[in-house]
Design a protein around this motif. Structure first.
Motif, PDB file in Angstrom:
ATOM      1  N   ASP A   2      65.199 -65.217   4.020  1.00  0.00           N
ATOM      2  CA  ASP A   2      65.920 -64.272   4.863  1.00  0.00           C
ATOM      3  C   ASP A   2      66.982 -65.014   5.675  1.00  0.00           C
ATOM      4  O   ASP A   2      67.113 -64.835   6.877  1.00  0.00           O
ATOM      5  CB  ASP A   2      64.912 -63.583   5.792  1.00  0.00           C
ATOM      6  CG  ASP A   2      65.589 -62.474   6.585  1.00  0.00           C
ATOM      7  OD1 ASP A   2      66.651 -62.011   6.147  1.00  0.00           O
ATOM      8  OD2 ASP A   2      65.051 -62.101   7.631  1.00  0.00           O
ATOM      9  N   LEU A   3      67.718 -65.872   4.968  1.00  0.00           N
ATOM     10  CA  LEU A   3      68.667 -66.750   5.665  1.00  0.00           C
ATOM     11  C   LEU A   3      69.669 -65.959   6.488  1.00  0.00           C
ATOM     12  O   LEU A   3      69.996 -66.324   7.606  1.00  0.00           O
ATOM     13  CB  LEU A   3      69.397 -67.610   4.638  1.00  0.00           C
ATOM     14  CG  LEU A   3      70.366 -68.665   5.168  1.00  0.00           C
ATOM     15  CD1 LEU A   3      69.681 -69.553   6.187  1.00  0.00           C
ATOM     16  CD2 LEU A   3      70.904 -69.486   4.025  1.00  0.00           C
ATOM     17  N   PRO A  88      74.527 -73.583  -3.758  1.00  0.00           N
ATOM     18  CA  PRO A  88      73.535 -72.542  -3.457  1.00  0.00           C
ATOM     19  C   PRO A  88      73.821 -71.856  -2.117  1.00  0.00           C
ATOM     20  O   PRO A  88      73.698 -70.624  -2.015  1.00  0.00           O
ATOM     21  CB  PRO A  88      72.211 -73.318  -3.410  1.00  0.00           C
ATOM     22  CG  PRO A  88      72.444 -74.491  -4.311  1.00  0.00           C
ATOM     23  CD  PRO A  88      73.894 -74.869  -4.146  1.00  0.00           C
ATOM     24  N   LEU A  89      74.220 -72.628  -1.114  1.00  0.00           N
ATOM     25  CA  LEU A  89      74.513 -72.040   0.200  1.00  0.00           C
ATOM     26  C   LEU A  89      75.702 -71.084   0.118  1.00  0.00           C
ATOM     27  O   LEU A  89      75.645 -69.947   0.603  1.00  0.00           O
ATOM     28  CB  LEU A  89      74.799 -73.161   1.215  1.00  0.00           C
ATOM     29  CG  LEU A  89      75.273 -72.718   2.600  1.00  0.00           C
ATOM     30  CD1 LEU A  89      74.256 -71.795   3.267  1.00  0.00           C
ATOM     31  CD2 LEU A  89      75.564 -73.935   3.478  1.00  0.00           C
ATOM     32  N   ASN A  91      76.827 -69.605  -2.462  1.00  0.00           N
ATOM     33  CA  ASN A  91      76.463 -68.469  -3.296  1.00  0.00           C
ATOM     34  C   ASN A  91      75.698 -67.420  -2.485  1.00  0.00           C
ATOM     35  O   ASN A  91      75.919 -66.222  -2.637  1.00  0.00           O
ATOM     36  CB  ASN A  91      75.628 -68.945  -4.482  1.00  0.00           C
ATOM     37  CG  ASN A  91      75.729 -67.985  -5.630  1.00  0.00           C
ATOM     38  OD1 ASN A  91      76.834 -67.560  -5.998  1.00  0.00           O
ATOM     39  ND2 ASN A  91      74.591 -67.589  -6.178  1.00  0.00           N
ATOM     40  N   GLU A  92      74.849 -67.899  -1.606  1.00  0.00           N
ATOM     41  CA  GLU A  92      74.073 -66.981  -0.777  1.00  0.00           C
ATOM     42  C   GLU A  92      74.985 -66.205   0.181  1.00  0.00           C
ATOM     43  O   GLU A  92      74.814 -65.002   0.405  1.00  0.00           O
ATOM     44  CB  GLU A  92      73.044 -67.787   0.018  1.00  0.00           C
ATOM     45  CG  GLU A  92      71.816 -66.995   0.338  1.00  0.00           C
ATOM     46  CD  GLU A  92      70.741 -67.880   0.929  1.00  0.00           C
ATOM     47  OE1 GLU A  92      69.972 -67.357   1.743  1.00  0.00           O
ATOM     48  OE2 GLU A  92      70.692 -69.081   0.593  1.00  0.00           O
ATOM     49  N   LYS A  94      78.129 -65.626  -0.365  1.00  0.00           N
ATOM     50  CA  LYS A  94      78.895 -64.722  -1.230  1.00  0.00           C
ATOM     51  C   LYS A  94      78.115 -63.445  -1.541  1.00  0.00           C
ATOM     52  O   LYS A  94      78.659 -62.344  -1.464  1.00  0.00           O
ATOM     53  CB  LYS A  94      79.262 -65.435  -2.544  1.00  0.00           C
ATOM     54  CG  LYS A  94      80.188 -64.618  -3.425  1.00  0.00           C
ATOM     55  CD  LYS A  94      80.451 -65.277  -4.760  1.00  0.00           C
ATOM     56  CE  LYS A  94      79.349 -64.962  -5.734  1.00  0.00           C
ATOM     57  NZ  LYS A  94      79.778 -65.082  -7.142  1.00  0.00           N
ATOM     58  N   LEU A  95      76.824 -63.595  -1.870  1.00  0.00           N
ATOM     59  CA  LEU A  95      76.011 -62.423  -2.209  1.00  0.00           C
ATOM     60  C   LEU A  95      75.932 -61.444  -1.041  1.00  0.00           C
ATOM     61  O   LEU A  95      76.023 -60.225  -1.224  1.00  0.00           O
ATOM     62  CB  LEU A  95      74.600 -62.857  -2.634  1.00  0.00           C
ATOM     63  CG  LEU A  95      74.513 -63.584  -3.975  1.00  0.00           C
ATOM     64  CD1 LEU A  95      73.079 -64.052  -4.248  1.00  0.00           C
ATOM     65  CD2 LEU A  95      75.006 -62.688  -5.118  1.00  0.00           C
ATOM     66  N   ALA A  96      75.791 -61.981   0.174  1.00  0.00           N
ATOM     67  CA  ALA A  96      75.717 -61.111   1.352  1.00  0.00           C
ATOM     68  C   ALA A  96      77.047 -60.393   1.569  1.00  0.00           C
ATOM     69  O   ALA A  96      77.080 -59.199   1.891  1.00  0.00           O
ATOM     70  CB  ALA A  96      75.350 -61.939   2.579  1.00  0.00           C
TER      71      ALA A  96
END
Ligand SMILES: O=C(O)CCC(=O)C(=O)O
Ligand SMILES: [Fe+2]
Length: 202
Positions: A2-3, A88-89, A91-92, A94-96
């Motif tokens: 839940d970053l 990975p960071l 990308n996360e 970006k997804l949000a």
């Protein structure tokens, strides 16, 4: 994980349009809860781009990095950027941004403003690769900086907003076609700031 605490994007609603006409700029204050500034500074392969003015090489007043999903190069401010792969960071993040905007992105430009002398002058992100009326998601971490818009034809139409750590700003509709934006230099001695703009090319 839940970053970024975005399980419930609806708490942010639709955002409020900061522009009076001819475009849409939606601000979602403190959208990213986790402070990832230090991690981004650390992991990013920052570059010092240079421009040639009257035969003299001048450093851009900021550091940059260009991320993409393919090897497609992207020419930005006359600089050819060969992208590195999303971490990975990133990308996360970006997804949000995709979830909130309802749009997909395949590239990201990172800008690192080291102090108040670093800046980005008036421009619009209207390169043809981005298509007509692109959706661009801008994410800011670190020190607050002023972000300004001015209309291309109606000279008295101006909008100014403070972008804080964790803010998400979505530019869409006719924004790039009708408005310029900038991050001006400031004498207020702000700390360092990173901005990420997610874009869709092709
Ligand atoms: O730093 C910002 O807030 C804006 C950056 C920007 O306009 C761009 O990368 O095109
Ligand atoms: Fe821009």
């Amino acid at each position: 994980m839940d970053l970024f605490n975005n399980d419930d994007v609806n708490v942010f609603g639709q955002g409020q349009n900061l522009l009076p006409f001819d475009g849409e700029v939606l601000l979602f204050p403190y959208f990213f809860k986790e402070d990832v500034f230090a991690r981004l500074v650390e992991e990013t392969p920052w570059k010092q781009d240079k421009m040639k003015i009257y035969g003299r090489e001048i450093d851009f007043p900021r550091l940059t990095a260009w991320y993409g999903e393919s090897d497609e190069v992207y020419v930005y401010s006359g600089v050819v950027n060969v992208p590195v792969r999303f971490s990975p960071l990133l990308n996360e993040i970006k997804l949000a941004a995709q979830q909130q905007s309802g749009h997909q992105f395949n590239t990201a430009l990172l800008n690192y403003y080291r102090n108040g002398n670093d800046s980005m002058g008036w421009h619009s992100d209207d390169e043809s690769e981005l298509g007509i009326n692109p959706v661009i998601a801008s994410v800011s971490f670190g020190a607050a900086r002023t972000f300004q818009f001015k209309h291309k034809r109606q000279k008295d139409a101006k909008v100014s907003v403070e972008l804080n750590n964790g803010d998400l700003l979505i530019m869409q509709g006719g924004t790039q076609h009708n408005w310029l934006h900038q991050v001006p230099k400031t004498a207020k001695k702000p700390g360092p700031r990173i901005n990420i703009t997610f874009r869709k090319i092709g």
